[in-house]
Write an enzyme that holds these catalytic residues in place. Structure first.
Site, PDB file in Angstrom:
ATOM      1  N   HIS A 138      35.679  -3.669 104.389  1.00 38.15           N
ATOM      2  CA  HIS A 138      35.608  -5.038 103.866  1.00 38.15           C
ATOM      3  C   HIS A 138      35.303  -5.938 105.066  1.00 38.15           C
ATOM      4  O   HIS A 138      35.718  -5.643 106.189  1.00 38.15           O
ATOM      5  CB  HIS A 138      36.949  -5.540 103.325  1.00 38.15           C
ATOM      6  CG  HIS A 138      37.522  -4.756 102.180  1.00 38.15           C
ATOM      7  ND1 HIS A 138      38.231  -3.597 102.355  1.00 38.15           N
ATOM      8  CD2 HIS A 138      37.532  -5.013 100.850  1.00 38.15           C
ATOM      9  CE1 HIS A 138      38.639  -3.160 101.170  1.00 38.15           C
ATOM     10  NE2 HIS A 138      38.225  -3.992 100.244  1.00 38.15           N
ATOM     11  N   ASP A 147      38.285  -6.647 107.150  1.00 38.67           N
ATOM     12  CA  ASP A 147      38.894  -5.533 107.889  1.00 38.67           C
ATOM     13  C   ASP A 147      38.357  -5.519 109.307  1.00 38.67           C
ATOM     14  O   ASP A 147      39.099  -5.288 110.257  1.00 38.67           O
ATOM     15  CB  ASP A 147      38.500  -4.160 107.309  1.00 38.67           C
ATOM     16  CG  ASP A 147      38.855  -3.984 105.862  1.00 38.67           C
ATOM     17  OD1 ASP A 147      39.812  -4.620 105.407  1.00 38.67           O
ATOM     18  OD2 ASP A 147      38.158  -3.190 105.186  1.00 38.67           O
ATOM     19  N   GLU A 164      33.596  -1.303  90.864  1.00 33.91           N
ATOM     20  CA  GLU A 164      34.718  -0.350  90.957  1.00 33.91           C
ATOM     21  C   GLU A 164      35.784  -0.700  89.932  1.00 33.91           C
ATOM     22  O   GLU A 164      36.490  -1.695  90.076  1.00 33.91           O
ATOM     23  CB  GLU A 164      35.303  -0.383  92.377  1.00 33.91           C
ATOM     24  CG  GLU A 164      36.438   0.604  92.558  1.00 33.91           C
ATOM     25  CD  GLU A 164      36.967   0.653  93.988  1.00 33.91           C
ATOM     26  OE1 GLU A 164      36.179   0.443  94.936  1.00 33.91           O
ATOM     27  OE2 GLU A 164      38.177   0.884  94.152  1.00 33.91           O
ATOM     28  N   HIS A 205      42.716   4.712  90.339  1.00 31.52           N
ATOM     29  CA  HIS A 205      42.456   3.687  89.323  1.00 31.52           C
ATOM     30  C   HIS A 205      42.334   4.321  87.935  1.00 31.52           C
ATOM     31  O   HIS A 205      42.687   3.704  86.935  1.00 31.52           O
ATOM     32  CB  HIS A 205      41.191   2.898  89.669  1.00 31.52           C
ATOM     33  CG  HIS A 205      41.320   2.123  90.944  1.00 31.52           C
ATOM     34  ND1 HIS A 205      40.305   1.365  91.471  1.00 31.52           N
ATOM     35  CD2 HIS A 205      42.355   1.980  91.798  1.00 31.52           C
ATOM     36  CE1 HIS A 205      40.700   0.802  92.605  1.00 31.52           C
ATOM     37  NE2 HIS A 205      41.954   1.166  92.824  1.00 31.52           N
ATOM     38  N   ASP A 232      35.868   6.905  95.158  1.00 33.37           N
ATOM     39  CA  ASP A 232      36.989   6.690  96.068  1.00 33.37           C
ATOM     40  C   ASP A 232      37.989   7.810  95.825  1.00 33.37           C
ATOM     41  O   ASP A 232      38.660   7.856  94.783  1.00 33.37           O
ATOM     42  CB  ASP A 232      37.642   5.320  95.825  1.00 33.37           C
ATOM     43  CG  ASP A 232      36.897   4.205  96.545  1.00 33.37           C
ATOM     44  OD1 ASP A 232      35.845   4.478  97.160  1.00 33.37           O
ATOM     45  OD2 ASP A 232      37.376   3.050  96.505  1.00 33.37           O
ATOM     46  N   ASP A 260      39.786   6.333  99.945  1.00 34.91           N
ATOM     47  CA  ASP A 260      40.521   5.080  99.773  1.00 34.91           C
ATOM     48  C   ASP A 260      42.005   5.445  99.709  1.00 34.91           C
ATOM     49  O   ASP A 260      42.648   5.276  98.684  1.00 34.91           O
ATOM     50  CB  ASP A 260      40.032   4.361  98.513  1.00 34.91           C
ATOM     51  CG  ASP A 260      40.425   2.903  98.512  1.00 34.91           C
ATOM     52  OD1 ASP A 260      41.232   2.522  99.381  1.00 34.91           O
ATOM     53  OD2 ASP A 260      39.956   2.156  97.641  1.00 34.91           O
TER      54      ASP A 260
HETATM   55  C1  XUL Z   1      41.808  -1.505  95.731  1.00 36.45           C
HETATM   56  C2  XUL Z   1      40.631  -0.738  96.111  1.00 36.45           C
HETATM   57  C3  XUL Z   1      39.739  -1.368  97.106  1.00 36.45           C
HETATM   58  C4  XUL Z   1      38.294  -1.143  96.864  1.00 36.45           C
HETATM   59  C5  XUL Z   1      37.396  -1.930  97.775  1.00 36.45           C
HETATM   60  O1  XUL Z   1      42.633  -0.866  94.830  1.00 36.45           O
HETATM   61  O2  XUL Z   1      40.424   0.374  95.673  1.00 36.45           O
HETATM   62  O3  XUL Z   1      40.123  -0.921  98.353  1.00 36.45           O
HETATM   63  O4  XUL Z   1      37.962   0.196  96.973  1.00 36.45           O
HETATM   64  O5  XUL Z   1      37.626  -3.286  97.697  1.00 36.45           O
HETATM   65 CO    CO Z   2      38.915   1.762  95.933  1.00 35.52          CO
END
Ligand code: XUL
Ligand code: CO
Length: 446
Positions: free
Chosen positions: A102, A105, A233, A272, A297, A340
């Site tokens: 990001h 970051d 995402e 997620h 991720d 991630d």
């Molecule tokens: C948050 C998440 C983020 C995204 C990028 O849950 O997964 O880190 O991957 O913004």
């Molecule tokens: Co993510």
């Protein structure tokens, strides 16, 4: 200066019998699998935020507990420079081809938009140099549109267009950074794009704002010559109660509704999926079936826990099911496998970062070898004969006609009447589970 003195050379491949936690058993970067290297199949990327910026905080312990020597510097920019040094030392010692970040970051937020941009520019130029020195590449970039207090009520979906403008300013520069560093993807995770109560929320309008925002970003990036893909995402909840990008199904509908499908694909995250009460493979298959599985991720959520725990992926079964789908669609052209994931609060030493990444890379590498066997044997999953056979009736006769839209309910009624009761056919789920178990636990993989 070294930040990881416990690892003095790149992590070696030692083969399946090694017991050294600082060596790979299965991940052999240059090994060929089905005509391509393991590195090209798996396209691992280290997540800058968790690995270098995370402190192990939780709601009951707001202070960082991880030992991170790169944070010992007098100013936020000096911390950013050292963190970048540490990051590239880590990437090269681990032997990963990519990273993801990001904007906030890699560089701190300044006191004004202009100052934030200057900070980002400096770090991007440093990163560019390090990329060319090491060969490590950027997989995708993104903007943090959720951490700053101004985004409390959302970024693009904020009721105040001045906040929308700040988010736009950030995305513009994060896209510039992604282009400058050669990323093939740009991610939108709708951090605070959602709502907590309809008493104060116009949901229809907020979704339109979000679509307008994505359209602006695509238009800008294409004007700058960006040829990569945008990834949306999905995430069901956290931080808001109702996230607009709930799951793949919601995101696909959103992209279709607002005519964004040409520029976007999905970035599917394992944890997620768990938060949406789906399995990881369900979400991957949903995206893949629509031709929209762009990037992944890789982490792991804990079932029954209502928040994102972002554990490192360690389950061989999950990795095999995921790679069956990814290999089934011919890989991830624009994206890759981004960790991630974060080490647990109690794993605060820097060497724990190596243990975590190595173990997870190895389980995926082993899964890749298993998937290759399964595909060659043609028994299971999307590649399997058994699935082809199961739907064979739709490839001939009236089955084929009905899929081509060349029949009517009347004709089907006549057909049903003349056929009588169709024979019942077992789905053989347990038999197939047992075959999968053989591959997971009995077949020697090396
Ligand atoms: C948050 C998440 C983020 C995204 C990028 O849950 O997964 O880190 O991957 O913004
Ligand atoms: Co993510």
């Amino acid at each position: 200066m070294t930040f990881f003195p416990e690892v003095d050379e790149p992590i070696p491949y030692q083969g399946p019998d090694s017991r050294d936690p600082l060596a790979f058993r299965y991940y052999d970067r240059t090994r060929k699998v089905a005509g391509s290297t393991m590195e090209r199949h798996l396209k691992f990327a280290v997540a800058y935020w968790h690995t270098f910026k995370g402190g192990g905080q939780d709601p009951f312990g707001p202070d960082p507990v991880y030992d991170r020597p790169w944070n010992d510097a007098p100013t936020p920019m000096e911390v950013a420079r050292r963190t970048l040094d540490a990051a590239f030392e880590f990437f090269t010692k681990l032997g990963v081809p990519y990273y993801c970040f990001h904007d906030r970051d890699i560089a701190p937020e300044g006191d004004s938009v202009a100052e934030s941009n200057d900070y980002l520019d400096e770090i991007v130029q440093r990163a560019k140099l390090k990329q060319s020195e090491t060969g490590v590449k950027l997989l995708w970039g993104t903007a943090n549109l959720f951490g700053h207090p101004r985004y409390t009520h959302g970024a693009a979906t904020n009721p105040d267009p001045r906040v929308f403008a700040h988010a736009a300013a950030q995305v513009r520069r994060a896209i510039d950074a992604t282009i400058e560093l050669g990323g093939s993807g740009y991610v939108f995770w709708g951090g605070r794009e959602g709502y907590t109560s309809l008493i104060n929320t116009d949901m229809g309008r907020e979704r339109e704002q979000m679509a307008a925002f994505l359209r602006l970003a695509v238009d800008y990036a294409r004007r700058q010559g960006f040829q990569g893909k945008f990834f949306l995402e999905p995430k069901a909840r956290e931080p808001s109660i109702h996230q607009y990008d709930f799951d793949c199904g919601h995101c696909l509908n959103f992209l279709r509704e607002f005519d964004l499908r040409d520029d976007f694909m999905l970035n599917v995250e394992a944890n997620h999926a768990t938060l949406a009460t789906h399995s990881f493979e369900h979400e991957l298959a949903t995206a893949a079936a629509a031709g929209m599985l762009g990037s992944v991720d890789i982490n792991r959520g804990l079932e029954g826990v209502g928040w994102d725990t972002d554990n490192f992926a360690m389950s061989l079964r999950e990795c095999v099911l995921a790679l069956l789908i990814i290999r089934g669609q011919g890989g991830l052209r624009w994206g890759g496998l981004n960790f991630d994931a974060k080490v647990r609060r109690g794993s605060f030493d820097t060497v724990d970062l190596f243990y975590a990444h190595i173990a997870s890379m190895d389980v995926f590498a082993k899964a890749l070898l298993i998937v290759e066997r399964v595909r060659q044997d043609g028994v299971l999953g999307l590649a399997g004969e058994r699935i082809r056979e199961r739907y064979a009736g739709y490839r001939r006769g009236l089955g084929r006609k009905l899929m081509a839209g060349e029949t009517t309910l009347e004709e089907l009624e006549d057909w049903a009447g003349s056929l009588g009761e169709p024979p019942r056919t077992s789905g053989r789920q347990e038999e197939l589970e047992s075959i999968l178990n053989d591959y997971l636990y009995s077949t020697r993989i090396e």
